[in-house]
Design a protein around this motif. Structure first.
Motif, PDB file in Angstrom:
ATOM      1  N   GLY A   1     -12.120  50.715 -62.497  1.00  0.00           N
ATOM      2  CA  GLY A   1     -12.051  49.363 -62.923  1.00  0.00           C
ATOM      3  C   GLY A   1     -10.963  48.607 -61.956  1.00  0.00           C
ATOM      4  O   GLY A   1     -11.502  47.543 -61.526  1.00  0.00           O
ATOM      5  N   TYR A   2      -9.928  49.106 -61.714  1.00  0.00           N
ATOM      6  CA  TYR A   2      -8.929  48.529 -60.916  1.00  0.00           C
ATOM      7  C   TYR A   2      -9.429  48.287 -59.336  1.00  0.00           C
ATOM      8  O   TYR A   2      -9.252  47.340 -58.960  1.00  0.00           O
ATOM      9  CB  TYR A   2      -7.738  49.307 -60.921  1.00  0.00           C
ATOM     10  CG  TYR A   2      -6.674  48.599 -59.848  1.00  0.00           C
ATOM     11  CD1 TYR A   2      -5.807  47.507 -60.572  1.00  0.00           C
ATOM     12  CD2 TYR A   2      -6.315  48.921 -58.757  1.00  0.00           C
ATOM     13  CE1 TYR A   2      -4.693  47.001 -59.562  1.00  0.00           C
ATOM     14  CE2 TYR A   2      -5.385  48.574 -57.954  1.00  0.00           C
ATOM     15  CZ  TYR A   2      -4.509  47.302 -58.221  1.00  0.00           C
ATOM     16  OH  TYR A   2      -3.730  46.827 -57.352  1.00  0.00           O
TER      17      TYR A   2
ATOM     18  N   ALA B   1     -12.052  45.660 -59.164  1.00  0.00           N
ATOM     19  CA  ALA B   1     -11.321  44.329 -59.512  1.00  0.00           C
ATOM     20  C   ALA B   1     -10.754  43.639 -58.200  1.00  0.00           C
ATOM     21  O   ALA B   1     -10.941  42.666 -57.948  1.00  0.00           O
ATOM     22  CB  ALA B   1     -10.363  44.472 -60.508  1.00  0.00           C
TER      23      ALA B   1
ATOM     24  N   SER C   1     -12.117  35.512 -64.854  1.00  0.00           N
ATOM     25  CA  SER C   1     -12.598  36.503 -64.616  1.00  0.00           C
ATOM     26  C   SER C   1     -11.707  37.730 -65.308  1.00  0.00           C
ATOM     27  O   SER C   1     -11.920  38.670 -66.000  1.00  0.00           O
ATOM     28  CB  SER C   1     -12.840  37.399 -63.265  1.00  0.00           C
ATOM     29  OG  SER C   1     -11.677  37.510 -62.508  1.00  0.00           O
TER      30      SER C   1
ATOM     31  N   SER D   1     -12.687  39.953 -68.533  1.00  0.00           N
ATOM     32  CA  SER D   1     -12.297  41.335 -68.653  1.00  0.00           C
ATOM     33  C   SER D   1     -11.354  41.760 -70.004  1.00  0.00           C
ATOM     34  O   SER D   1     -11.660  42.802 -70.589  1.00  0.00           O
ATOM     35  CB  SER D   1     -11.271  41.782 -67.446  1.00  0.00           C
ATOM     36  OG  SER D   1     -12.128  41.492 -66.341  1.00  0.00           O
TER      37      SER D   1
END
Length: 309
Positions: A61-62, A65, A84, A88
């Protein structure tokens, strides 16, 4: 509640133009995210699954992102980044709603000692670890801010920087996935010294990098490993210092301390860069990490708790 506040403040941040309000909103957003972190980490170690098999999804996810944020910055409106963040946070709320079956099982001995739940605040080893964490997290957060700027100063476009950050984050996947093979085998002090050594090497290479290639290779190999190790070491050492009922509270105290460290280091780092250069900043950060290594030599923590196996 914390995730809901992040969602609301993220939208407000995208709409506001007043500098002071932006400062306050950013502080609130980071504060609520910091509050979520220790709870999430505790939950990851309290399920029937290995820590690594859960935690790797945070890495994906990081990494995604970072790549998406850089693309938004380069090709669309920067305000979409903060929208965003809110999206999230809403997705995180949906995820948390599905974790009702996770329980933090306490032993009878721990329940009987509930009255001493906050006694860890006076434990010398815990206080020492908080100081060590203050140094490590402050420099680590500063590195997250200035490493992309370093690459841009060395001639890399924003989109390429995002790609480098993406792959440098993916490197931490094997560290997390196979954490059960080494995290419970070595002492917390040994692992902490390793994390500090990695960060010192990284900062010195940034400070002396003659070109973007050297900085990129350093970032791909070392950027995520030291920080990832520290996150897992944090869980290991806290579980070895405090009572079971106090783990979340102890993690929360460290998270709050880390937030204060980030504020202090960001301000001092900005002043240092303005008056000298980003390379001098990295030399200074390497020196602070060496100080952290010296403090770690005095750390004495039990290594009997199985956290990652």
């Amino acid at each position: 509640m914390c995730a809901a506040c992040v969602a609301v403040f993220g939208i407000l941040f995208a709409l506001v133009r007043e500098t002071m309000l932006l400062f306050l909103l950013n502080g609130c957003i980071m504060g609520f995210i910091s509050s979520l972190s220790p709870v999430s980490e505790r939950m990851a170690t309290s399920t029937k699954y290995r820590y690594g098999t859960i935690r790797i999804w945070g890495t994906f996810g990081y990494a995604a992102a970072v790549q998406v944020a850089c693309a938004m910055m380069e090709f669309t409106s920067p305000q979409l980044i903060f929208v965003s963040v809110s999206v999230s946070a809403v997705l995180a709320i949906v995820g948390f709603l599905g974790t009702d079956d996770i329980s933090f099982t306490d032993t009878e001995a721990a329940k009987a000692a509930a009255g001493k739940q906050f006694s860890f605040l006076c434990a010398p080893m815990y206080i020492l670890f908080v100081i060590i964490g203050f140094v490590f997290s402050g420099c680590s957060n500063l590195n997250m801010t200035y490493s992309p700027i370093l690459l841009q100063e060395l001639g890399m476009p924003t989109g390429a920087v995002g790609t480098v950050l993406f792959f440098s984050t993916i490197v931490e996947l094997p560290v997390i996935l196979f954490s059960y093979k080494f995290m419970d085998r070595f002492s917390g002090r040994t692992l902490m010294l390793l994390a500090f050594a990695i960060m010192v090497a990284q900062f010195l290479l940034y400070a002396t990098a003659p070109n973007a290639f050297v900085a990129v290779v350093t970032m791909l190999v070392l950027r995520a490993i030291g920080s990832t190790l520290f996150g897992m070491i944090l869980l290991k050492i806290v579980r070895g210092v405090v009572q079971v009922r106090s783990v979340s509270t102890a993690l929360g105290v460290i998270s709050a301390t880390d937030a204060m460290s980030a504020i202090l280091m960001q301000n001092l780092g900005g002043i240092l860069v303005e008056n000298t250069s980003i390379r001098i900043l990295y030399f200074a950060m390497a020196g602070l990490m060496m100080l952290g290594m010296i403090l770690t030599l005095f750390l004495r923590v039990q290594n009997t708790e199985k956290v990652f196996s």
